[in-house]
Design an enzyme around this catalytic site. Structure first.
Site, PDB file in Angstrom:
ATOM      1  CB  SER A   8      44.165  42.739  35.244  1.00  0.00           C
ATOM      2  OG  SER A   8      43.261  42.082  36.099  1.00  0.00           O
ATOM      3  CG  ASN A   9      40.396  39.170  33.820  1.00  0.00           C
ATOM      4  OD1 ASN A   9      39.512  39.425  34.625  1.00  0.00           O
ATOM      5  ND2 ASN A   9      41.284  38.192  34.019  1.00  0.00           N
ATOM      6  CE1 TYR A  10      37.727  46.580  30.987  1.00  0.00           C
ATOM      7  CE2 TYR A  10      37.767  44.966  29.210  1.00  0.00           C
ATOM      8  CZ  TYR A  10      37.989  46.256  29.665  1.00  0.00           C
ATOM      9  OH  TYR A  10      38.467  47.210  28.817  1.00  0.00           O
TER      10      TYR A  10
END
Ligand code: CTP
Length: 402
Positions: free
Chosen positions: A210-212
């Site tokens: 995923s990402n932030y």
């Protein structure tokens, strides 16, 4: 920015325990620049003091229909108001309002006003469920008053358990005030589709890529579009913040699910704002069972998930305004211009991930808005809600021109 600077709001308070929450609502309104005229009923004063509201609004509080020998307060107050809010509105007050009584200051104000009225009931769940209350509410709605449904939740007295009767939180009432107070622009009545947050791509049943992204920017856009009168759908990956209360939310997990949800909504949407940060790649194979420590792969093969903006172009409604975001670290404007063209966007909101106060997780953003024709609009460091308003101002300009 103080959005309601100089707007007069008449805030009526009736005798319910939820009036402690109304103090916070008064503060939110005053912070937004509104001039808040508080009217307390006699029974409200059993629960909360006038001094509290005087301190929060910086203005005198009104209580009596006849004060110091004159009886015209209700006309002056009612006529000055851009909006009347009654929170909490007790069962008794709803009944008196529904039958047009004018024997105290607040009910007289309702009769004397032209302004829109927002009633926020709060009471015991049995009283709310009574047919008499339901009939009063239906009648008040037929008169054009906006009446919020109380929320489910634990009621004030422990013996009452939980049921519908609880007053919505002040922030939610404040959002409704915004929807009733904000100017009706081009977004009123339009269908707006917003995406927010990251997506997750499964590696196995317990791990993902995923990402932030927190979803704050998309949530701010959805909330602002709703306040402007739009019918908003938010397609949300896993968010780190709560979605706006009165917006329809479609929860998704992977980029493919987000793609499918966007495609399903797009044909009926007048505006799409792709504020989400969908994962661009996923593991080629997601393991069916948890990968055990001892089976650690040396590398993970990845494949593209597909670009949602690009692959849903055929589903766009004719004349729809399409807004993308771009998060860049190098050669920022050149890459953003390329995305604007490649994804056939009307606007792209660009942020440089390396700038302080911009990008994922934080409450602020420093963006530049690009469009195919106009000069770039370089905005200063703003809160995400203010960025949302700046973006929607431009969306409304485009809608007005179409
Ligand atoms: N976007 C999308 N589908 C994806 C990835 C991104 O629709 N699979 C959208 C984003 O919501 C955003 C815009 O495309 O509105 C640009 O996203 P960004 O991550 O900046 O760019 P990418 O297209 O992913 O390009 P690159 O990775 O080369 O920067």
């Amino acid at each position: 920015m103080r959005p309601y600077e100089g707007r007069r709001v008449l805030l009526g308070v009736t005798g319910g325990i939820a009036s402690y929450k109304t103090a916070w609502l008064a503060r939110l309104l005053a912070q937004a620049g509104a001039e808040v005229d508080v009217v307390l009923t006699r029974s409200a004063r059993e629960f909360i003091g006038a001094v509290t509201f005087e301190a929060l609004t910086g203005r005198p509080v009104h209580t009596e229909l006849v004060a110091e020998g004159h009886a015209l307060d209700h006309i002056t107050l009612a006529r000055a108001a851009a909006l009347i809010v009654v929170a909490p509105a007790t069962a008794d007050f709803l009944s008196r309002a529904a039958s047009g009584r004018a024997d105290d200051l607040l009910s007289a104000c309702l009769l004397a006003a032209d302004a829109p009225v927002l009633l926020v009931p709060a009471m015991n769940d049995r009283m709310w469920a009574h047919r008499q209350t339901a009939e009063n509410v239906a009648h008040l709605r037929s008169l054009g008053y906006t009446v919020l449904d109380p929320e489910l939740g634990p009621l004030a007295s422990p013996q009452e358990g939980s049921g519908p009767g609880r007053m919505p939180e002040p922030e939610r009432i404040f959002a409704h005030v915004g929807r009733m107070l904000e100017a009706r622009g081009a977004l009123a009545g339009r269908r707006v589709l917003v995406t927010a947050g990251p997506t997750r791509e499964a590696l196995d049943p317990v791990r993902f890529l995923s990402n932030y992204s927190s979803g704050k920017m998309g949530v701010a856009i959805a909330a602002a579009a709703w306040r402007r009168g739009a019918d908003v759908t938010l397609v949300a990956g896993p968010l780190a913040v709560a979605p706006p209360h009165d917006v329809r939310v479609v929860h998704v997990e992977s980029t493919e699910e987000m793609h499918d949800a966007v495609r399903a909504e797009l044909a009926s949407s007048d505006v799409l704002v792709m504020a989400a940060a969908p994962a661009d790649f996923r593991p080629t194979h997601a393991a069916a069972g948890k990968i055990k420590k001892a089976q650690r792969p040396d590398s993970i093969a990845l494949e593209n998930t597909g670009d949602i903006l690009a692959t849903t172009r055929d589903a766009r409604k004719k004349g729809a305004v399409i807004v993308g975001f771009a998060l860049e670290t190098d050669d920022v404007m050149r890459h953003a211009r390329e995305k604007l063209a490649a994804k056939a966007l009307d606007l792209i909101v660009v942020n440089d991930a390396r700038e302080e106060g911009a990008g994922f997780g934080v409450d602020t953003n420093r963006v530049t808005i690009l469009s195919p024709s106009a000069e770039p609009a370089v905005l200063p460091l703003l809160s995400k809600p203010d960025v949302a308003d700046a973006v929607l101002d431009r969306v409304e300009e485009i809608l007005n021109g179409r």
